[in-house]
Design a protein around this motif. Structure first.
Motif, short mmCIF file in Angstrom:
data_model
loop_
_atom_site.label_atom_id
_atom_site.label_comp_id
_atom_site.label_asym_id
_atom_site.label_seq_id
_atom_site.Cartn_x
_atom_site.Cartn_y
_atom_site.Cartn_z
N GLU A 109 0.86 -1.25 -0.42
CA GLU A 109 0.07 0.18 0.27
C GLU A 109 1.28 1.35 -0.38
O GLU A 109 0.42 2.34 -0.17
CB GLU A 109 -0.85 0.01 1.35
N TYR A 110 1.98 0.66 0.41
CA TYR A 110 2.86 2.47 0.22
C TYR A 110 3.53 3.10 -0.63
O TYR A 110 3.71 1.59 -1.53
CB TYR A 110 4.10 2.33 1.68
N ASP A 111 3.81 4.32 -1.33
CA ASP A 111 3.74 4.40 -2.72
C ASP A 111 5.93 4.76 -2.08
O ASP A 111 6.17 4.29 -3.74
CB ASP A 111 3.66 5.72 -3.15
N PHE A 112 6.87 5.50 -1.24
CA PHE A 112 7.82 5.95 -1.67
C PHE A 112 8.06 5.41 -0.32
O PHE A 112 8.03 4.34 0.61
CB PHE A 112 7.80 6.83 -1.78
N TRP A 113 9.71 4.60 -0.47
CA TRP A 113 11.00 3.77 0.49
C TRP A 113 11.67 4.31 0.21
O TRP A 113 12.31 5.02 -0.81
CB TRP A 113 10.50 2.36 -0.28
N GLY A 114 12.42 4.44 1.57
CA GLY A 114 13.71 4.48 1.82
C GLY A 114 14.81 3.20 1.36
O GLY A 114 14.33 2.37 0.97
N GLN A 115 15.79 3.88 1.11
CA GLN A 115 17.21 2.75 0.81
C GLN A 115 17.45 2.06 2.10
O GLN A 115 18.22 0.70 1.90
CB GLN A 115 18.26 3.23 0.60
N GLY A 116 16.62 1.81 3.82
CA GLY A 116 16.45 0.94 4.60
C GLY A 116 17.85 2.09 5.42
O GLY A 116 19.26 1.71 4.47
N THR A 117 18.25 1.69 6.96
CA THR A 117 19.19 1.50 7.79
C THR A 117 19.60 0.12 8.79
O THR A 117 18.44 -0.56 9.20
CB THR A 117 18.88 2.39 8.73
#
Length: 123
Positions: A109-117
């Motif tokens: 359902e989520y449109d935008f994501w970060g690269q992760g940590t």
């Protein structure tokens, strides 16, 4: 288009704390719910916590309730995840993601994501 950058991960001993940050650019987070997800090696991605837009309702998966706290600072266009009493099973790559208005545990359902940590809890 929203760009998200996570930071604050690292190596911590069991019982320790970390504060993850999710900084947004390209759009204001005011109208977005922001979720934190994590994925450990060999495991499926799972939702950890979410904060909605508007009234800022917060949600937590059962295994982190009482240990993790999600918050947002709209002036800084950022969302935070304070993680206390960390356990080895919290080890994973943590991602923040956005969707309009309301929270969901479904990452699709989520449109935008970060690269992760990366968060590693180990003695």
């Amino acid at each position: 288009q929203v760009q998200l950058v996570e930071s604050g991960g690292g190596l911590v001993e069991p019982g320790g704390s970390l504060r993850l940050s999710c900084a947004a650019s390209g759009a204001t987070l005011d109208y977005y719910a922001v979720g934190w997800f994590r994925q450990a090696p060999g495991k499926e991605r799972e939702g950890v916590s979410c904060i909605s837009s508007g009234d800022g309702s917060t949600y937590y998966r059962d295994s982190v309730k009482g240990r993790f706290t999600i918050s947002r600072d709209n002036a800084k266009n950022s969302v935070y995840l304070q993680m206390n009493s960390l356990k080895p099973e919290d080890t994973a790559v943590y991602y923040c993601a956005t969707e309009y208005f309301t929270c969901s545990w479904d990452g699709d359902e989520y449109d935008f994501w970060g690269q992760g940590t990366q968060v590693t809890v180990s003695s």
